[in-house]
Design an enzyme around this catalytic site. Sequence first.
Site, PDB file in Angstrom:
ATOM      1  N   CYS A  69      -8.902 -26.364  -3.992  1.00 30.72           N
ATOM      2  CA  CYS A  69      -7.765 -25.450  -4.070  1.00 30.72           C
ATOM      3  C   CYS A  69      -7.007 -25.605  -2.754  1.00 30.72           C
ATOM      4  O   CYS A  69      -7.292 -26.541  -2.008  1.00 30.72           O
ATOM      5  CB  CYS A  69      -8.209 -24.008  -4.348  1.00 30.72           C
ATOM      6  N   THR A  71      -6.820 -23.884   0.215  1.00 32.15           N
ATOM      7  CA  THR A  71      -7.648 -23.798   1.423  1.00 32.15           C
ATOM      8  C   THR A  71      -9.085 -24.232   1.180  1.00 32.15           C
ATOM      9  O   THR A  71      -9.832 -24.498   2.121  1.00 32.15           O
ATOM     10  CB  THR A  71      -7.720 -22.335   1.921  1.00 32.15           C
ATOM     11  N   HIS A 102     -28.717 -31.631   5.088  1.00 32.35           N
ATOM     12  CA  HIS A 102     -29.456 -30.384   5.326  1.00 32.35           C
ATOM     13  C   HIS A 102     -29.340 -29.372   4.190  1.00 32.35           C
ATOM     14  O   HIS A 102     -30.242 -28.566   3.999  1.00 32.35           O
ATOM     15  CB  HIS A 102     -28.966 -29.726   6.629  1.00 32.35           C
ATOM     16  N   HIS A 137     -35.748 -28.450   5.122  1.00 33.44           N
ATOM     17  CA  HIS A 137     -34.467 -28.044   4.534  1.00 33.44           C
ATOM     18  C   HIS A 137     -34.654 -27.587   3.086  1.00 33.44           C
ATOM     19  O   HIS A 137     -33.956 -26.695   2.619  1.00 33.44           O
ATOM     20  CB  HIS A 137     -33.460 -29.191   4.625  1.00 33.44           C
TER      21      HIS A 137
HETATM   22  C1  RB5 Z   1      -2.816 -20.896  -4.171  1.00 35.25           C
HETATM   23  O1  RB5 Z   1      -1.600 -20.594  -3.616  1.00 35.25           O
HETATM   24  C2  RB5 Z   1      -3.931 -20.651  -3.162  1.00 35.25           C
HETATM   25  O2  RB5 Z   1      -4.069 -19.290  -2.928  1.00 35.25           O
HETATM   26  C3  RB5 Z   1      -5.239 -21.234  -3.668  1.00 35.25           C
HETATM   27  O3  RB5 Z   1      -5.073 -22.583  -3.909  1.00 35.25           O
HETATM   28  C4  RB5 Z   1      -6.444 -21.157  -2.740  1.00 35.25           C
HETATM   29  O4  RB5 Z   1      -6.140 -21.637  -1.475  1.00 35.25           O
HETATM   30  C5  RB5 Z   1      -7.171 -19.898  -2.723  1.00 35.25           C
HETATM   31  O5  RB5 Z   1      -8.166 -19.717  -2.009  1.00 35.25           O
END
Ligand code: RB5
Length: 147
Positions: A69, A71, A102, A137
């Site tokens: 996604c 982030t 690990h 681990h």
């Molecule tokens: C989408 O705009 C963004 O919020 C999503 O891709 C993600 O980063 C959420 O954690």
Amino acid sequence: MMDYSDRIIIGSDHAAFRLKEIIKKHIEGIGYDIYDAGCNKEESCDYPIIGHEVTRIVKKENCRGILMCGTGLGMSFVANRRPGIRAALCHNEYTAEMSKMHNNANILILGSRVVAESMAIKIVDIWFNTEFEGGRHQRRIDQIDIL
Ligand code: RB5
């Protein structure tokens, strides 16, 4: 220590759709059998829907997955809610390597707005080519799902 099947389940939201297509092509080239759980276009969608579907299949088939996604955080929250899933959000070579050595991560997570495409490909290659060390681990991993 390859204790899982060779199928790779892949999924992203709209923010990482482009990166998903690039990673998919890359790992298809290596020869992996891939199932793409979506999304199928850059139109806005909700990452939990895709994240839950990918983790459901990875757990059921005891295989591996890649989630993406913007982030990587949202997919990480979703994926790690499912017992048995160890989803690793990796930003560089070191975290990619350690997440296998690990943590024996069964899902790799990438943030399309955080890592460059070339780094994402490097991370994927390291993740596929690094083996779990087991031993102490494994003992720690066995403690993760004990509530
Ligand atoms: C989408 O705009 C963004 O919020 C999503 O891709 C993600 O980063 C959420 O954690």
